[in-house]
Design an enzyme around this catalytic site. Sequence first.
Site, PDB file in Angstrom:
ATOM      1  N   GLY A  21       0.810  -1.220   0.000  1.00 48.70           N
ATOM      2  CA  GLY A  21       0.000   0.000   0.000  1.00 48.70           C
ATOM      3  C   GLY A  21       0.835   1.258   0.000  1.00 48.70           C
ATOM      4  O   GLY A  21       0.562   2.205  -0.746  1.00 48.70           O
ATOM      5  N   SER A 142      -4.752 -11.269  -4.895  1.00 49.42           N
ATOM      6  CA  SER A 142      -3.597 -12.125  -4.622  1.00 49.42           C
ATOM      7  C   SER A 142      -3.662 -13.335  -5.544  1.00 49.42           C
ATOM      8  O   SER A 142      -4.752 -13.739  -5.979  1.00 49.42           O
ATOM      9  CB  SER A 142      -3.612 -12.590  -3.168  1.00 49.42           C
ATOM     10  OG  SER A 142      -2.670 -13.633  -2.945  1.00 49.42           O
ATOM     11  N   TYR A 155      -8.295 -16.646   3.891  1.00 49.26           N
ATOM     12  CA  TYR A 155      -7.667 -15.561   3.131  1.00 49.26           C
ATOM     13  C   TYR A 155      -7.896 -15.754   1.630  1.00 49.26           C
ATOM     14  O   TYR A 155      -8.358 -14.842   0.935  1.00 49.26           O
ATOM     15  CB  TYR A 155      -6.172 -15.521   3.437  1.00 49.26           C
ATOM     16  CG  TYR A 155      -5.395 -14.573   2.547  1.00 49.26           C
ATOM     17  CD1 TYR A 155      -5.470 -13.201   2.745  1.00 49.26           C
ATOM     18  CD2 TYR A 155      -4.582 -15.056   1.518  1.00 49.26           C
ATOM     19  CE1 TYR A 155      -4.760 -12.323   1.931  1.00 49.26           C
ATOM     20  CE2 TYR A 155      -3.872 -14.185   0.701  1.00 49.26           C
ATOM     21  CZ  TYR A 155      -3.963 -12.817   0.920  1.00 49.26           C
ATOM     22  OH  TYR A 155      -3.248 -11.960   0.106  1.00 49.26           O
TER      23      TYR A 155
END
Length: 263
Positions: A21, A142, A155
């Site tokens: 980020g 991802s 996740y």
Amino acid sequence: MLSIDLRGKTAVVTGSTVGIGLAIAKSLAQAGAAVVVNGRKQDAVDQAVEAVRRHTPGASVQGVAADLGTAEGCQQLAAQATRCDILVNNLGIYGTTPFLEIGDDEWQRYWDVNIMSGVRMSRAYMPQMLERNWGRVVFIASESALNIPADMVHYGTSKTAMLGLARGLAKMAAGTGVTVNSVLPGPTLSEGAAQMLMATAAPGQTLEEAGVAFVKQNRPSSIIGRAAQLEEVANMVAYVASPLSSATTGAALRVEGGIVDSL
């Protein structure tokens, strides 16, 4: 010569005090965008603002401390950063936990942070993008969205859902100058990954060497055979956030070194 020029644009990057980020915030600022960085804690946000300013002297940088894992935090960010031309939904949590040990509360936490933060911030900012007929929404997903890790099912599942969300929003903005895309990093040398890698590194191993060893052992299908640098992920995001990418929308763009074994 192609150049990425984001002057006159305002970019909001969620979860941008460290790692990917922060690298994205730096890259967008360097391209001329006014940047809003975000994290949960004020001191971390302040440090990130200074880091972006050091990277690009003279950059316009605002920091907003808000917990985007809650509806209230998302409302707080939207209220303090009212304009957004480029939204980068980067915020995410991850961790290895055996599936049978993941309780309902943990599933809900992953859903709230990884998915609902993107839902809420997109809902807050996309109307103004559509009104101006220009905007960029980028979800940081991802390779785990396509290659679900057995020890991170919660996740990986949240990232798969993110791909669906991004694709749906792209269709919602059909026929406009607003694009929505996902960027899929693989193992990347962020601060968190560096701590994990160095904790198990062989004596005398550099971080890059530890990254190579990790990839070979845990992601053997990788074509580049190493972890990515933060800047390599940020470069893809800067392109997708720019006017140059106007014909790219609804896409899942992989920056994972070829781990996912599909064409």
